[in-house]
Motif scaffolding. Structure first.
Motif, PDB file in Angstrom:
ATOM      1  N   GLY A 153      34.436  38.350  41.298  1.00 42.89           N
ATOM      2  CA  GLY A 153      34.583  39.711  40.799  1.00 42.89           C
ATOM      3  C   GLY A 153      35.464  40.565  41.681  1.00 42.89           C
ATOM      4  O   GLY A 153      35.629  40.297  42.871  1.00 42.89           O
ATOM      5  N   ARG A 173      25.411  37.408  37.409  1.00 38.22           N
ATOM      6  CA  ARG A 173      26.702  37.834  37.943  1.00 38.22           C
ATOM      7  C   ARG A 173      26.512  38.459  39.311  1.00 38.22           C
ATOM      8  O   ARG A 173      25.485  39.082  39.592  1.00 38.22           O
ATOM      9  N   GLU A 177      31.093  41.681  39.882  1.00 37.40           N
ATOM     10  CA  GLU A 177      31.415  41.556  38.464  1.00 37.40           C
ATOM     11  C   GLU A 177      30.763  42.643  37.615  1.00 37.40           C
ATOM     12  O   GLU A 177      30.948  42.669  36.399  1.00 37.40           O
TER      13      GLU A 177
END
Length: 206
Positions: A153, A173, A177
């Motif tokens: 990310g 995640r 992200e």
């Protein structure tokens, strides 16, 4: 608009705190601190947060907020902890800090990679009159999760790209992200701010 100073030179933190503060006090503008940096020689997040908030309040005469936060890794006994910003040295190199932590956990399997983001926020309100006193409060927020084996990310900052929070539905995640709105709603600072919000609601400002 009244102002409250945030004891940091980090513009990312100013933006993050402005978004959080606005939910309770839209009349308050969070401004960054441009004064001398105090020596953060505390051994806990709370001690360091108070050191910074006291310095900012004394220098500006404004109510001051200071956040001392970091990542606490269980298998490392809670480290980096208060040394999170300096984990790879005093240059405060976020990429170097992250890479060093990943290297130290290289052989640690997923079940043992648990960690928590911890945020301690201090609020110092200087004397507004001769009859008043300086008021200090400290609150804490903890965001549990684990550390990924690689960064992912482009969002957030610091250790965000390797921190995977607990309680996600579906594909997990890293915070790197997440959108800024998602992070502001769930982060360790947001959790600390839940306890701080009632104090800010009654905050007297000039």
């Amino acid at each position: 608009m009244a102002q409250i100073v945030l004891a940091t030179h980090n513009p990312h933190k100013v933006e993050e705190f402005q978004a959080i503060v606005a939910a309770t006090r839209p009349d308050l503008e969070v401004v960054g601190y441009n004064g001398p940096e105090p020596v953060e020689d505390g051994t806990t997040f709370a001690e360091n947060a108070l050191i910074k908030a006291r310095a900012a309040a004394a220098h500006t005469g404004l109510p001051a907020l200071a956040d001392d936060s970091g990542i606490c890794v269980d298998v490392l006994g809670g480290a980096p902890g208060v040394f999170s910003a300096y984990w790879a040295g005093h240059a405060k190199d976020a990429a170097a800090n992250l890479n060093l932590l990943l290297d130290q956990l290289l052989d640690i399997r997923d079940p043992h990679r648990t960690a928590q983001f911890v945020s301690t926020i201090a609020l110092v309100v200087p004397r507004l009159s001769r009859s008043s006193e300086t008021v200090e409060h400290v609150v804490e927020g903890v965001w549990p999760g684990r550390l990924a084996t690689a960064a992912s990310g482009q969002g957030g900052f610091g250790y965000d790209p390797i921190f995977v929070p607990d309680g996600q539905d579906g594909a997990e995640r890293s915070v790197g992200e997440w959108s800024a709105d998602e992070k502001n709603a769930a982060s360790h600072r947001a959790r600390a701010f839940q306890a701080l919000a009632p104090l800010l609601a009654d905050l007297p400002v000039r």
